[in-house]
Design an enzyme around this catalytic site. Structure first.
Site, mmCIF file in Angstrom:
data_model
loop_
_atom_site.group_PDB
_atom_site.id
_atom_site.type_symbol
_atom_site.label_atom_id
_atom_site.label_comp_id
_atom_site.label_asym_id
_atom_site.label_seq_id
_atom_site.Cartn_x
_atom_site.Cartn_y
_atom_site.Cartn_z
ATOM 1 N N ARG A 139 0.739 -1.173 -0.067
ATOM 2 C CA ARG A 139 -0.035 0.054 -0.168
ATOM 3 C C ARG A 139 1.033 1.207 -0.015
ATOM 4 O O ARG A 139 1.916 1.021 0.541
ATOM 5 C CB ARG A 139 -0.950 0.045 1.263
ATOM 6 N N HIS A 160 -1.424 -0.321 -9.745
ATOM 7 C CA HIS A 160 -2.156 -1.265 -8.741
ATOM 8 C C HIS A 160 -2.628 -2.420 -9.472
ATOM 9 O O HIS A 160 -3.887 -2.763 -9.407
ATOM 10 C CB HIS A 160 -3.179 -0.570 -7.956
ATOM 11 N N GLU A 205 -4.320 7.129 -5.292
ATOM 12 C CA GLU A 205 -4.619 6.157 -6.631
ATOM 13 C C GLU A 205 -5.869 6.865 -7.197
ATOM 14 O O GLU A 205 -6.894 6.961 -6.749
ATOM 15 C CB GLU A 205 -4.561 4.688 -6.115
HETATM 16 C C1 DGY Z 1 -5.693 -6.147 -2.394
HETATM 17 O O1 DGY Z 1 -6.321 -7.241 -2.602
HETATM 18 O O2 DGY Z 1 -5.588 -5.719 -1.098
HETATM 19 C C2 DGY Z 1 -4.759 -6.017 -3.580
HETATM 20 O O3 DGY Z 1 -4.210 -4.574 -3.221
HETATM 21 C C3 DGY Z 1 -5.644 -5.783 -4.780
HETATM 22 O O4 DGY Z 1 -5.682 -7.135 -5.220
#
Ligand code: DGY
Length: 320
Positions: free
Chosen positions: A238, A286, A267
């Site tokens: 993240r 992402h 984002e």
């Molecule tokens: C999640 O699942 O947390 C990812 O960032 C997206 O698949």
């Protein structure tokens, strides 16, 4: 009467059909645009179940508007978009989708590591821009991956899958985690270290930890200054875990060699973000879990979690 479910984005038709067998389904149909907040606030009022993505902020204010919400099913493993405390207080179940995306996300993390180390995007642009005039000894040279040291910050499912890939490249593996994983240490011949030692000793630092108040800005100016000048930072977890402006400065001043980023504080990242001016950063939108099969599995699991909660059964993956 069937329970009412709201889906915040267009998801595959077979998953909608599966939900429709048991629920009255409403869905935000505009493809690839997040549902506007005012629409979500309206829809949540009468929903028993919410099927959402990481693009929705499920905060206390939103949950306060719900009159009979039983479950929030996030189609993601990360759930930092949801106010877990507020959900817990209100007795709303929150579910997520771990497991099904582990290998796909580890694949992407390793691909990003390789693309950054070997300057793949820059090299491809170099060719397409007509800059390739001849072969020359030090042209577009990058960093080796085999037998280098990888430091994995966060040894959950995806961290362990990344370690498995690193073994295949004969890498020396260090990891840092809240708790030690003795079995994995044995299996992948990896060493547990404190974060500072990991940063100092690794050629590749891979962020694989969840985003929580404790991991916010975990990697900032001090941590980046500990890394090798040839070090590469990879983040597929993240955005908020790494301080982006401090990362920009470290990359610009040559304090570290490069970064590969699949996630950002904001984002989509704004196109005038300073990080996008640098050649030594590989940026992706992402896409960690973005294989067709995995995204189908995530949607299917999110639907199962939702249905189980609405049927007063225990969902497969409960956050709270
Ligand atoms: C999640 O699942 O947390 C990812 O960032 C997206 O698949």
């Amino acid at each position: 009467m069937k329970p009412a479910v709201y889906i915040t984005r267009k998801i595959p038709a077979e998953i909608v059909l599966k939900l429709e067998e048991h629920c009255q389904v409403r869905m935000w149909y505009q493809e690839d645009v997040p549902v506007p907040r005012d629409v979500l606030e309206q829809e949540i009022r009468h929903a028993d179940g919410l099927f959402c993505l990481l693009t929705e902020t499920i905060d206390r204010k939103l949950l306060d508007k719900s009159e009979r919400l039983k479950v929030v099913s996030n189609m993601a493993v990360g759930y930092n978009n949801i106010d877990i405390e507020a959900a817990k207080e209100k007795g709303i179940t929150v579910t997520n989708t771990p497991g099904v995306l582990t290998e796909t996300t580890a694949d992407l993390t390793f691909a990003l590591l390789m693309a950054t180390a070997r300057r793949l995007i820059e090299s491809s642009d170099y060719l397409r821009n007509g800059d390739w005039k001849t072969w020359s000894p030090m042209q577009l040279t990058g960093q080796d991956i085999y037998r280098a040291t990888i430091g994995i910050v966060g040894m959950g499912r995806i961290g362990a899958s990344l370690a498995k890939r690193a073994r295949g490249f004969d890498m020396n593996i260090l990891y840092y985690n809240r708790s030690r994983k003795y079995e994995l240490e044995e299996e992948f011949n990896m060493k547990y270290t404190d974060l500072d030692s990991l940063l100092r000793e690794s050629d590749y630092v891979c962020i694989m930890t969840p985003y929580t108040p404790e991991t916010k800005n975990l990697i900032g100016a001090r941590e980046l200054s500990l890394m090798k000048k040839t070090g590469i930072l990879i983040n597929t977890a993240r955005g908020g875990i790494v301080n982006e402006l401090e990362l920009f400065r470290a990359l610009k001043e040559g304090e570290i060699w490069a970064a590969g980023l699949d996630v950002f504080e904001q984002e989509p990242i704004s196109l005038d973000h300073p990080l996008l001016t640098l050649q030594n950063v590989v940026t992706l939108p992402h896409i960690g879990s973005a294989s067709i099969r995995t995204r189908m599995k995530m949607a299917d699991l999110a639907a199962d979690n939702l249905l189980l909660a609405l049927q007063n059964q225990t969902p497969k993956y409960v956050v709270v």
